[in-house]
Write an enzyme that holds these catalytic residues in place. Sequence first.
Site, PDB file in Angstrom:
ATOM      1  N   GLY A   1      -1.668 -13.354  -5.203  1.00 52.92           N
ATOM      2  CA  GLY A   1      -1.436 -12.309  -4.195  1.00 52.92           C
ATOM      3  C   GLY A   1      -2.692 -11.856  -3.477  1.00 52.92           C
TER       4      GLY A   1
ATOM      5  N   LYS B   1     -13.717  -5.513   9.832  1.00 54.06           N
ATOM      6  CA  LYS B   1     -14.258  -4.479   8.941  1.00 54.06           C
ATOM      7  C   LYS B   1     -15.721  -4.183   9.252  1.00 54.06           C
ATOM      8  CE  LYS B   1     -10.986  -5.699   5.289  1.00 54.06           C
ATOM      9  NZ  LYS B   1     -10.776  -6.666   4.179  1.00 54.06           N
TER      10      LYS B   1
ATOM     11  N   GLY C   1      -5.498  -4.596  -2.862  1.00 55.05           N
ATOM     12  CA  GLY C   1      -4.587  -4.281  -3.955  1.00 55.05           C
ATOM     13  C   GLY C   1      -3.854  -2.979  -3.697  1.00 55.05           C
TER      14      GLY C   1
ATOM     15  N   VAL D   1       0.826  -1.208   0.000  1.00 54.94           N
ATOM     16  CA  VAL D   1       0.000   0.000   0.000  1.00 54.94           C
ATOM     17  C   VAL D   1       0.863   1.262   0.000  1.00 54.94           C
ATOM     18  CG1 VAL D   1      -1.810   1.274   1.218  1.00 54.94           C
ATOM     19  CG2 VAL D   1      -1.875  -1.225   1.160  1.00 54.94           C
TER      20      VAL D   1
ATOM     21  N   GLU E   1     -10.260   5.576   5.702  1.00 55.56           N
ATOM     22  CA  GLU E   1     -11.050   5.059   4.585  1.00 55.56           C
ATOM     23  C   GLU E   1     -10.525   3.714   4.087  1.00 55.56           C
ATOM     24  OE1 GLU E   1     -13.918   6.680   2.578  1.00 55.56           O
ATOM     25  OE2 GLU E   1     -13.839   4.520   2.576  1.00 55.56           O
TER      26      GLU E   1
ATOM     27  N   GLY F   1     -10.929  -1.540   0.571  1.00 59.06           N
ATOM     28  CA  GLY F   1      -9.891  -1.122  -0.372  1.00 59.06           C
ATOM     29  C   GLY F   1     -10.184   0.218  -1.032  1.00 59.06           C
TER      30      GLY F   1
END
Lengths: 432, 432
Positions: free
Chosen positions: A188, A206, A303, A15, A130, A135
């Site tokens: 991944g 979450k 991702g 990230v 956020e 994601g």
Amino acid sequence: MKSEITIGLLGLGVVGGGVATILHEHQDDLNHKLGVPVKIKKVLVKDATKKRDTYLAQEMFTTDLDELIEDPSIDLIVEVIGGATEAKQAIERALRAGKGVVTANKDVMAESGLELLKLADENKCDLFYEASVGGGIPLIRTLEDGLASDRITALTGIVNGTTNFILTKMKLEKKSYEEALAEATELGFAEADPSADVDGIDAARKMAILASLAFSTDVHLDNVFVRGMDVIQEGDLELAEQFGYTVKMAGSAKKDEDGIEISVEPVFIRNAHPLASVNNEFNAVYVYGDAVGETMFYGPGAGSLPTATSVTGDIIAACRNLLLGVNGRRVHAPQHSCKAKSDDQIIGRYFHRISVKDKVGVLTHLSSIYSNHGASLATVVQPEGNQNGGVDLVMITHQISRQQHKDIMQALQNVPEVNKVVSYYRVEGENK
Amino acid sequence: MKSEITIGLLGLGVVGGGVATILHEHQDDLNHKLGVPVKIKKVLVKDATKKRDTYLAQEMFTTDLDELIEDPSIDLIVEVIGGATEAKQAIERALRAGKGVVTANKDVMAESGLELLKLADENKCDLFYEASVGGGIPLIRTLEDGLASDRITALTGIVNGTTNFILTKMKLEKKSYEEALAEATELGFAEADPSADVDGIDAARKMAILASLAFSTDVHLDNVFVRGMDVIQEGDLELAEQFGYTVKMAGSAKKDEDGIEISVEPVFIRNAHPLASVNNEFNAVYVYGDAVGETMFYGPGAGSLPTATSVTGDIIAACRNLLLGVNGRRVHAPQHSCKAKSDDQIIGRYFHRISVKDKVGVLTHLSSIYSNHGASLATVVQPEGNQNGGVDLVMITHQISRQQHKDIMQALQNVPEVNKVVSYYRVEGENK
């Protein structure tokens, strides 16, 4: 007014690398939006001497958090190291030093979100998160701002990309769980140790974050009822299909006058429901509000660049507030205490798959157990095929309480014709 | 700091009534979020003496805009009268008087959005317009904040509930256009004069608003290529189905190094695409960003409470800014001029339905016309059934330019075996 905003970046992994890329490649756009440039000044890493393929100068790297926290020219700390303890401490130190914080850390926000938001408020700092859920999908912002005027009553979400990828491959490509997991790891989407994903813990974190925000309350992780993917038995996905459902690992949070219920578990979702066709690594959250009705927000749940988009969106918001001198002015104190519903108050439909001995009268006997527990049945079916000297019955209930469901499960164990309850699922997204 | 925020409401129709309801019923929640109450002080209506079923006191109603504009205690003007000229003038007057404005007006924002945003900036006022597009879906906010750090390259949207309702009924319930329209009118989804909806003008306005924001540019209504629902011919929906597509009235905005293309027209969308299953009066916008990839935002595109949710969300945002003294500080000047692509630069796949005389060699002849124009064909099919002494051929092209498509249409008119081109559609959402 400041002539630039300076960032201290904690972590340059998947990230963090994405954040650095976006800040660099979109710098003209950001400059246009904010009127000043946004620059990374220092980056906390584990090895400051390692050669990296990045535009960031070698001297920016440090292994010493103090260098970032104690640098008065750093306005914002962007925490993308992940994990729990170290990250939480870093966030606390940054807030105490009067720096705004942007984090992508679901572990920390689920465990200590309200505590940290309170600390941020006390220090007149922004704490934005956020990227901790969904994601690249702007969910936090949507709940906090877009639907701010509404009263959210239900939230159903596919918030874990790994399990959704696995279930998609199992359903559409008839792969085994092991094959699908291997593919997810290879691409991944799954971590070396996928247990937090497949056990539902990641999704539970979450959902706790989303529900706290949606219901303006303080949801703890242990308010979330969790069942992992391991409860899915061979043949369940096909059975679901046969009845017009798709099995999804879904989070569900609901609120009514009785209180709040939150769960993460594999559920049956009617194929016509928008969540049923959310496939592969994608995430989606279906939000039901009193006034707005049904809405859904869909996108990549993980991702590098998608998650970095959310982080950088938060950076822009934090920069705006810094430039206007209005950082740390949001109300984060929850409006309501979290009143968890009891199993008597949690209502839903259930799909039960029961292996029974193939005898005359078994169906009548089982049906009577349901009616003895006040449960009315919507569907009773004996699918074709005889498995190991028995048959599998499918019972789909009308609305019953979780307590009734548990009592029935218990009662079935004492029925001589019942070999075992093979599996059961809550039916989600029907009879709202 | 202000002890309350006072609103002047322009219009108490479908949306205005919803705003009044939400402000009243959710007042505790709003108070918690903002720390001060938000109250309607005056309401502009056409008839101030009419008895209304509302909690608002009779003396609040007026037919005189001056009473609101010249009242210094009114902080915010909420414009929900709709229409063009009168609404625009009211917004201008409010901004010049230093009042923030929240509007749901797509006509005004599509025609004069940038002009009004500039006026708002000059007067240090907020002008928010979330409800002008997508009813209850927070699209403007998502593009402006959530995806602020990304570079949006494509945006495909079902942004007109009326036409989507009609097409859904025609597809799923096999209703005729007239029957579906009648039902839409009866349920309040279509206006007495539905021409702005079915001609695509309503959607074109919304796409102009969205594209301006997404691409940070100044899109005019005449930049939008529009084809109405009337181009859909009998049998087209069934043909689409046969090839795995759904016909949707969709807006499309794309940007690349050549420039921008925007259209609203009935298109073929592959059934697996998330937009294909957006049914009835629902809206959805599919956004593609360089970094985030694919996202989609789904919800009710119209209706009293959904639209009022967006308006009230804007009211909350405007109140926050007023309370912090940072109203009117957003950058609205577009970053780029709007460079419209030529037909040579607009690339897509096309579905052509051509009525031809049933003769040997006709398919070969037609195919040669495509290849003479450099168009490669993906599919050539002659569906079963003979219509009025001819047959309908289906030709689906690979990627060609709109100019090639036009040239082929032209060339087909001169082919003796061709009765006519029955219909054509762009194929949307493939080969990005």
